[in-house]
Every structure is written in structure tokens, then in C-alpha cells.
Design an enzyme around this catalytic site. Structure first.
Site, PDB file in Angstrom:
ATOM      1  N   ASP A  17      45.770  -6.393 143.884  1.00 48.24           N
ATOM      2  CA  ASP A  17      46.775  -5.997 142.727  1.00 48.24           C
ATOM      3  C   ASP A  17      47.573  -7.541 142.079  1.00 48.24           C
ATOM      4  OD1 ASP A  17      48.786  -4.269 141.479  1.00 48.24           O
ATOM      5  OD2 ASP A  17      50.087  -4.136 143.195  1.00 48.24           O
ATOM      6  N   GLU A  29      46.536  -6.364 132.397  1.00 46.70           N
ATOM      7  CA  GLU A  29      47.828  -6.084 131.972  1.00 46.70           C
ATOM      8  C   GLU A  29      48.265  -6.565 130.699  1.00 46.70           C
ATOM      9  OE1 GLU A  29      50.935  -6.042 135.074  1.00 46.70           O
ATOM     10  OE2 GLU A  29      52.442  -6.423 133.723  1.00 46.70           O
TER      11      GLU A  29
HETATM   12  P1  13P Z   1      56.562   0.330 143.092  1.00 45.38           P
HETATM   13  O1  13P Z   1      56.691  -0.917 144.108  1.00 45.38           O
HETATM   14  O2  13P Z   1      57.497   0.775 142.396  1.00 45.38           O
HETATM   15  O3  13P Z   1      55.924   1.510 143.811  1.00 45.38           O
HETATM   16  O4  13P Z   1      55.343  -0.304 142.152  1.00 45.38           O
HETATM   17  C1  13P Z   1      53.937  -0.265 142.449  1.00 45.38           C
HETATM   18  C2  13P Z   1      53.234  -0.943 141.713  1.00 45.38           C
HETATM   19  O5  13P Z   1      53.120  -0.959 140.328  1.00 45.38           O
HETATM   20  C3  13P Z   1      52.407  -2.283 142.274  1.00 45.38           C
HETATM   21  O6  13P Z   1      51.653  -2.952 141.251  1.00 45.38           O
END
Ligand code: 13P
Length: 287
Positions: A82, A134
Site C-alpha cells: 500500500d 494515485e
Molecule cells: P482506512 O484506514 O480509512 O480504512 O483507509 C485505508 C486505506 O485507504 C489504506 O490505503
């Protein structure tokens, strides 16, 4: 099954108008809870690691847990990095066996974001690793990325179209009004942007900031083209609350495995709820 990248799962999700849940894991127990939830609902799943988590445990430990769980699992599983700004860590994860990565160069000027994101696609594609990129600035705190409300801005559909045609990401994360972390008020989702961006890019969209959105918001965003939904904060809460609540109920008992078991159940319960809401189990049965 061996780990997959996101290509097939997101293509099927887009065609079937459902979304694949992408859950940020914290350790082996939470990874197992995500995989078990996917198995109990017969759904494809994306296991995500924040850069902090990848660094905290190290890539070889994480890949070992995930491979061990995936190999004996009948559901498609991807391992995705991520929000990552660091090309060295992206390279390290690709080499360790992650099947998907996110380059987050969204804080940089548009042309730099485009060039860096393209560079990651060029590094990843020959190895069949999928890439998420992004555009815009998503408000809130995710890992070491902090975006204040006054600095947040939505992705522009015109720029999004150019970005996706030049970068060719496998998954695109435009800022559309959601936020990382806990929502302070009613989120204002720019549905028109989701609609325009999905139509103009043709790329499966990732909806960030999933924790705290209502069922109706999820359903609408998914119907407009969000094929991946990210959930992180929910798991952080379940991880700690599941642990603490068990101990509060059994405060003379010092049996760690029971506490870990309670934490697992709390995590799994919330993940199953979300998978069902996103429609992945139904899609998998149809697919
Ligand atoms: P939240 O922490 O609001 O669930 O978002 C998760 C996210 O978008 C990780 O990239």
C-alpha cells in the site's frame, strides 16, 4: 494456490460490478483472519501491507506467512504494498514476492508523479506485478503520509485521463472525497468524479479510506467503478479492541493463545461483513 496479481481479480470485479476487499494486515494473526474470511465467503482477496508494516516485520517474514496461507487456500489472493513513496522498498517487495505494489507520488507535482509512477510500471510489468498509482491528495493519516484538510484536493478527470493513458496503471486511486482514518463528519463523496474518471480512464478504481463509510456509500462507489476497496483503520481497532475486550472479560486468565483467538474472531467477523457488502463472494460464485 500460488499468489496472484490483481489483474484477473479486478477485471472480474469490474465486469461483475462488485469490489475486492483490500485489507491492511498487521501481523500473522490478522493475515490469517483476512485469508480465513475470504475462504469462508469464497471470495478473492487482497492482503495489503503498509510500508511501516513491511519495514517492521521485514519482507521475508511477511512473504512466508502469506505464501504459507495462500498455498493451501482455494481462493485467489494477492499481496499488495500500500502507499509507497520509496522506490527501493517497492523493488525490495517485488523481489521478495509481493504480486502488486502502489506507488504514491501524489504529493509531487503532476509531471513528477506521472514520471515516477511510469517508472514503477516499467519496473513491475515485465515481472507480472500489478501497479496502483494515485492522483490528487486523500485527506487523513495513512502510515507516514499526513494530508491536512486544507491540503486535500480531488483528482481532476482531465488530468486523470492523461495520467492513466501515459502511466497505464493496473489500478488507479483518484482522490474522490474519502479520507484515511476515522471520519470526523459526514464524508462528501464526489460521485460525479468517480463516474467521470472511471469512464475516461477505463481503469479499475481503488476506493481508499474505507473505514467508516456507510453501506450506501460503498454500494454507490462500487456501482460507479470502484473495483478495489481499502480497509485499514477497522482492522487496527479490531486488533486492539478484540484483545483488550477478551482480557477485560477474563482478567484473571493469562492464556495468550485464548486472547489471540479472540482477536482473530473479532478481526474475521468485521472482514466477512465487509466482503459480503462489497459483493465479492457473489461475484466469485458467478465468475
Ligand atoms: P482506512 O484506514 O480509512 O480504512 O483507509 C485505508 C486505506 O485507504 C489504506 O490505503
Amino acid at each position: 494456490m500460488p499468489l496472484e496479481n490483481m489483474t484477473d481479480m479486478l477485471a472480474k470485479a469490474s465486469a461483475g460490478k462488485y469490489a475486492v476487499g483490500a485489507f491492511n494486515i498487521l501481523d500473522y494473526n490478522s493475515t490469517k483472519a483476512v485469508v480465513t474470511a475470504a475462504e469462508e465467503t469464497s471470495s478473492p482477496i487482497i492482503i495489503q501491507t503498509s510500508t511501516k508494516t513491511a519495514i517492521f516485520w521485514g519482507t521475508s517474514a511477511i512473504i512466508a506467512w502469506v505464501r504459507e496461507l495462500a498455498e493451501s487456500s482455494p481462493v485467489p489472493i494477492a499481496l499488495h504494498l500500500d502507499h509507497c513513496k520509496d522506490l527501493d522498498l517497492i523493488r525490495q517487495c517485488i523481489e521478495a514476492g509481493w504480486t502488486s505494489v502502489m506507488i504514491d507520488a501524489s504529493a509531487r507535482p503532476f509531471e513528477e508523479n506521472l514520471a515516477l509512477s511510469r517508472q514503477v510500471v516499467e519496473m513491475a510489468r515485465p515481472r507480472r506485478i500489478t501497479v496502483e498509482a494515485e492522483l490528487g491528495a486523500i485527506v487523513g493519516v495513512e502510515d507516514d503520509i499526513h494530508v491536512k484538510e486544507q491540503d486535500a484536493h480531488l483528482a481532476d478527470p482531465e488530468q486523470a485521463a492523461r495520467f492513466c493513458s501515459e502511466v497505464e496503471p493496473d489500478c488507479f486511486a483518484p482522490a474522490v472525497g474519502t479520507a484515511h482514518g476515522v471520519y470526523k463528519g459526514e464524508p462528501k463523496i464526489a460521485y460525479d468524479r468517480i463516474d467521470q474518471i472511471a469512464a475516461r480512464t477505463g481503469v479499475p478504481l481503488a476506493l481508499h479510506g474505507g473505514t467508516g463509510l456507510s453501506d450506501e456509500v460503498f454500494k454507490k462507489c462500487i456501482s460507479l467503478g470502484c473495483a478495489k476497496v481499502n480497509i485499514s483503520t477497522q482492522l487496527k481497532y479490531a486488533f486492539i479492541d478484540g484483545f483488550v475486550a477478551y482480557h477485560a472479560r477474563n482478567n484473571t486468565e493469562y492464556d495468550p493463545l485464548k486472547v489471540i483467538g479472540a482477536q482473530f474472531e473479532e478481526l474475521k467477523r468485521g472482514i466477512i461483513e465487509k466482503i459480503k457488502l462489497f459483493g465479492g463472494c457473489q461475484g466469485e460464485q458467478e465468475g
